[in-house]
Design a protein around this motif. Structure first.
Motif, PDB file in Angstrom:
ATOM      1  N   GLU A  48       0.696   6.715  -6.366  1.00  0.00           N
ATOM      2  CA  GLU A  48       0.034   6.347  -7.618  1.00  0.00           C
ATOM      3  C   GLU A  48      -0.036   4.829  -7.705  1.00  0.00           C
ATOM      4  OE1 GLU A  48       1.083   6.514 -12.317  1.00  0.00           O
ATOM      5  OE2 GLU A  48       1.574   8.281 -11.139  1.00  0.00           O
ATOM      6  N   GLY A  49      -1.174   4.322  -8.147  1.00  0.00           N
ATOM      7  CA  GLY A  49      -1.310   2.890  -8.381  1.00  0.00           C
ATOM      8  C   GLY A  49      -1.589   2.050  -7.154  1.00  0.00           C
ATOM      9  N   MET A  50      -2.005   2.681  -6.060  1.00  0.00           N
ATOM     10  CA  MET A  50      -2.324   1.926  -4.853  1.00  0.00           C
ATOM     11  C   MET A  50      -3.835   1.642  -4.831  1.00  0.00           C
ATOM     12  SD  MET A  50       0.782   1.814  -3.836  1.00  0.00           S
ATOM     13  CE  MET A  50       0.842   1.119  -2.218  1.00  0.00           C
ATOM     14  N   PHE A  51      -4.284   0.904  -3.850  1.00  0.00           N
ATOM     15  CA  PHE A  51      -5.703   0.549  -3.661  1.00  0.00           C
ATOM     16  C   PHE A  51      -6.267  -0.256  -4.832  1.00  0.00           C
ATOM     17  CE2 PHE A  51      -5.134   4.474  -1.122  1.00  0.00           C
ATOM     18  CZ  PHE A  51      -5.373   3.934   0.128  1.00  0.00           C
ATOM     19  N   VAL A  52      -5.474  -1.147  -5.367  1.00  0.00           N
ATOM     20  CA  VAL A  52      -5.908  -1.993  -6.476  1.00  0.00           C
ATOM     21  C   VAL A  52      -7.054  -2.886  -6.011  1.00  0.00           C
ATOM     22  CG1 VAL A  52      -5.210  -3.843  -8.039  1.00  0.00           C
ATOM     23  CG2 VAL A  52      -3.651  -1.938  -7.567  1.00  0.00           C
ATOM     24  N   GLY A  53      -8.144  -2.879  -6.761  1.00  0.00           N
ATOM     25  CA  GLY A  53      -9.296  -3.711  -6.461  1.00  0.00           C
ATOM     26  C   GLY A  53     -10.285  -3.108  -5.478  1.00  0.00           C
ATOM     27  N   TRP A  54      -9.986  -1.949  -4.923  1.00  0.00           N
ATOM     28  CA  TRP A  54     -10.928  -1.306  -4.011  1.00  0.00           C
ATOM     29  C   TRP A  54     -12.082  -0.733  -4.821  1.00  0.00           C
ATOM     30  CZ3 TRP A  54      -9.793   1.066   1.188  1.00  0.00           C
ATOM     31  CH2 TRP A  54      -8.743   0.409   1.839  1.00  0.00           C
ATOM     32  N   PRO A  55     -13.331  -0.996  -4.400  1.00  0.00           N
ATOM     33  CA  PRO A  55     -14.458  -0.442  -5.160  1.00  0.00           C
ATOM     34  C   PRO A  55     -14.554   1.083  -5.051  1.00  0.00           C
ATOM     35  CG  PRO A  55     -15.245  -1.620  -3.220  1.00  0.00           C
ATOM     36  CD  PRO A  55     -13.761  -1.859  -3.305  1.00  0.00           C
ATOM     37  N   ASN A  56     -14.194   1.651  -3.917  1.00  0.00           N
ATOM     38  CA  ASN A  56     -14.202   3.100  -3.676  1.00  0.00           C
ATOM     39  C   ASN A  56     -12.882   3.481  -3.017  1.00  0.00           C
ATOM     40  OD1 ASN A  56     -16.921   3.606  -4.557  1.00  0.00           O
ATOM     41  ND2 ASN A  56     -17.610   2.660  -2.663  1.00  0.00           N
ATOM     42  N   PRO A  57     -11.814   3.577  -3.796  1.00  0.00           N
ATOM     43  CA  PRO A  57     -10.512   3.815  -3.169  1.00  0.00           C
ATOM     44  C   PRO A  57     -10.381   5.210  -2.575  1.00  0.00           C
ATOM     45  CG  PRO A  57     -10.327   3.927  -5.551  1.00  0.00           C
ATOM     46  CD  PRO A  57     -11.733   3.488  -5.245  1.00  0.00           C
ATOM     47  N   PRO A  58      -9.646   5.302  -1.475  1.00  0.00           N
ATOM     48  CA  PRO A  58      -9.343   6.622  -0.925  1.00  0.00           C
ATOM     49  C   PRO A  58      -8.483   7.413  -1.911  1.00  0.00           C
ATOM     50  CG  PRO A  58      -8.809   4.886   0.635  1.00  0.00           C
ATOM     51  CD  PRO A  58      -9.108   4.228  -0.665  1.00  0.00           C
ATOM     52  N   SER A  59      -8.539   8.706  -1.806  1.00  0.00           N
ATOM     53  CA  SER A  59      -7.681   9.557  -2.635  1.00  0.00           C
ATOM     54  C   SER A  59      -6.275   9.561  -2.029  1.00  0.00           C
ATOM     55  CB  SER A  59      -8.230  10.984  -2.651  1.00  0.00           C
ATOM     56  OG  SER A  59      -8.081  11.577  -1.371  1.00  0.00           O
ATOM     57  N   PRO A  60      -5.280   9.945  -2.804  1.00  0.00           N
ATOM     58  CA  PRO A  60      -3.942  10.092  -2.223  1.00  0.00           C
ATOM     59  C   PRO A  60      -3.932  11.051  -1.029  1.00  0.00           C
ATOM     60  CG  PRO A  60      -3.785  10.078  -4.609  1.00  0.00           C
ATOM     61  CD  PRO A  60      -5.254  10.129  -4.260  1.00  0.00           C
ATOM     62  N   GLN A  61      -4.749  12.092  -1.078  1.00  0.00           N
ATOM     63  CA  GLN A  61      -4.822  13.030   0.039  1.00  0.00           C
ATOM     64  C   GLN A  61      -5.358  12.334   1.294  1.00  0.00           C
ATOM     65  OE1 GLN A  61      -6.007  13.567  -3.051  1.00  0.00           O
ATOM     66  NE2 GLN A  61      -4.863  15.322  -3.789  1.00  0.00           N
ATOM     67  N   GLN A  62      -6.378  11.486   1.118  1.00  0.00           N
ATOM     68  CA  GLN A  62      -6.931  10.763   2.253  1.00  0.00           C
ATOM     69  C   GLN A  62      -5.907   9.784   2.827  1.00  0.00           C
ATOM     70  OE1 GLN A  62     -10.464   9.427   0.120  1.00  0.00           O
ATOM     71  NE2 GLN A  62     -11.759  10.463   1.640  1.00  0.00           N
ATOM     72  N   LEU A  63      -5.164   9.102   1.959  1.00  0.00           N
ATOM     73  CA  LEU A  63      -4.153   8.162   2.442  1.00  0.00           C
ATOM     74  C   LEU A  63      -3.103   8.886   3.279  1.00  0.00           C
ATOM     75  CD1 LEU A  63      -2.691   5.477   2.696  1.00  0.00           C
ATOM     76  CD2 LEU A  63      -1.682   5.895   0.441  1.00  0.00           C
ATOM     77  N   VAL A  64      -2.613  10.009   2.796  1.00  0.00           N
ATOM     78  CA  VAL A  64      -1.618  10.769   3.562  1.00  0.00           C
ATOM     79  C   VAL A  64      -2.206  11.213   4.899  1.00  0.00           C
ATOM     80  CG1 VAL A  64      -0.254  12.896   3.619  1.00  0.00           C
ATOM     81  CG2 VAL A  64      -0.258  11.465   1.556  1.00  0.00           C
ATOM     82  N   ALA A  65      -3.453  11.675   4.903  1.00  0.00           N
ATOM     83  CA  ALA A  65      -4.087  12.112   6.155  1.00  0.00           C
ATOM     84  C   ALA A  65      -4.223  10.946   7.127  1.00  0.00           C
ATOM     85  CB  ALA A  65      -5.452  12.741   5.869  1.00  0.00           C
ATOM     86  N   VAL A  66      -4.613   9.781   6.635  1.00  0.00           N
ATOM     87  CA  VAL A  66      -4.741   8.595   7.491  1.00  0.00           C
ATOM     88  C   VAL A  66      -3.390   8.228   8.078  1.00  0.00           C
ATOM     89  CG1 VAL A  66      -5.130   6.095   7.448  1.00  0.00           C
ATOM     90  CG2 VAL A  66      -6.802   7.626   6.410  1.00  0.00           C
ATOM     91  N   MET A  67      -2.392   8.161   7.230  1.00  0.00           N
ATOM     92  CA  MET A  67      -1.064   7.750   7.693  1.00  0.00           C
ATOM     93  C   MET A  67      -0.480   8.758   8.682  1.00  0.00           C
ATOM     94  SD  MET A  67      -0.382   4.779   6.382  1.00  0.00           S
ATOM     95  CE  MET A  67       1.400   4.583   6.305  1.00  0.00           C
ATOM     96  N   ASP A  68      -0.588  10.030   8.368  1.00  0.00           N
ATOM     97  CA  ASP A  68      -0.044  11.052   9.268  1.00  0.00           C
ATOM     98  C   ASP A  68      -0.807  11.103  10.590  1.00  0.00           C
ATOM     99  OD1 ASP A  68       1.974  11.724   7.518  1.00  0.00           O
ATOM    100  OD2 ASP A  68       1.080  13.621   6.880  1.00  0.00           O
ATOM    101  N   GLY A  69      -2.081  10.711  10.587  1.00  0.00           N
ATOM    102  CA  GLY A  69      -2.883  10.704  11.801  1.00  0.00           C
ATOM    103  C   GLY A  69      -2.799   9.412  12.602  1.00  0.00           C
ATOM    104  N   SER A  70      -2.098   8.425  12.085  1.00  0.00           N
ATOM    105  CA  SER A  70      -2.002   7.130  12.757  1.00  0.00           C
ATOM    106  C   SER A  70      -1.036   7.165  13.931  1.00  0.00           C
ATOM    107  CB  SER A  70      -1.541   6.061  11.757  1.00  0.00           C
ATOM    108  OG  SER A  70      -2.514   5.867  10.763  1.00  0.00           O
ATOM    109  N   TYR A  71      -1.233   6.249  14.847  1.00  0.00           N
ATOM    110  CA  TYR A  71      -0.353   6.101  16.011  1.00  0.00           C
ATOM    111  C   TYR A  71       1.077   5.789  15.566  1.00  0.00           C
ATOM    112  CZ  TYR A  71       1.409   4.166  20.422  1.00  0.00           C
ATOM    113  OH  TYR A  71       2.150   3.904  21.545  1.00  0.00           O
TER     114      TYR A  71
END
Length: 149
Positions: free
Chosen positions: A19-42
């Motif tokens: 909650e409260g992340m992506f401050v200032g992003w015009p089209n912020p990712p959803s929390p679900q997208q953030l978790v998917a990105v992080m879990d899929g990262s090297y």
């Protein structure tokens, strides 16, 4: 604030903890997208205060010589406490003997990264500002990206 902890495994964070992340992003990712990105990262590092995500960093890599850091963020309520520097330190340690660890950032952030040992490099990029919001994913790469309506 309880004692911060840092986690590196996949699956340790759920969207409900973000909650409260992506401050200032015009089209912020959803929390679900953030978790998917992080879990899929090297590699990844989450900073947590209790169960609350207060920061994160990730790397994508070929696993041999090159890594790229696309995201580093610390929740506004936790900035200025060294959390970002600790996230970078932990991620770079995970990357070990990787030859190149690169990142792109806004010009005003360059001094911050220089303090952490990064050097200025020339670069270029292309952004699709609507891809996060409307989930654009082209099956075939094209010379000019398709923007969603």
């Amino acid at each position: 604030m309880s004692e911060l902890r840092y986690e590196t495994d996949r699956g340790v964070v759920t969207p409900a903890q973000i909650e409260g992340m992506f401050v200032g992003w015009p089209n912020p990712p959803s929390p679900q997208q953030l978790v998917a990105v992080m879990d899929g990262s090297y590699r990844r590092v989450w900073a947590l205060d209790g169960d609350r995500v207060v920061g994160y960093i990730n790397a994508i890599s070929d696993g041999v010589l090159n890594a790229f850091i696309p995201w580093l963020e610390v929740h506004p309520d936790y900035q200025g406490r060294g959390i970002g520097a600790e996230l970078v330190r932990r991620l770079v340690a995970q990357l070990g003997d990787t030859y190149a660890v690169d990142l792109c950032c806004d010009p005003e952030m360059l001094p911050y990264y220089e303090k952490l040992g990064f050097i200025r490099l020339a670069g270029a990029g292309m952004r699709n500002p609507h891809a996060i919001a409307c989930g654009v994913r082209s099956e075939v790469p094209t010379a000019s990206p398709r923007w969603c309506p």
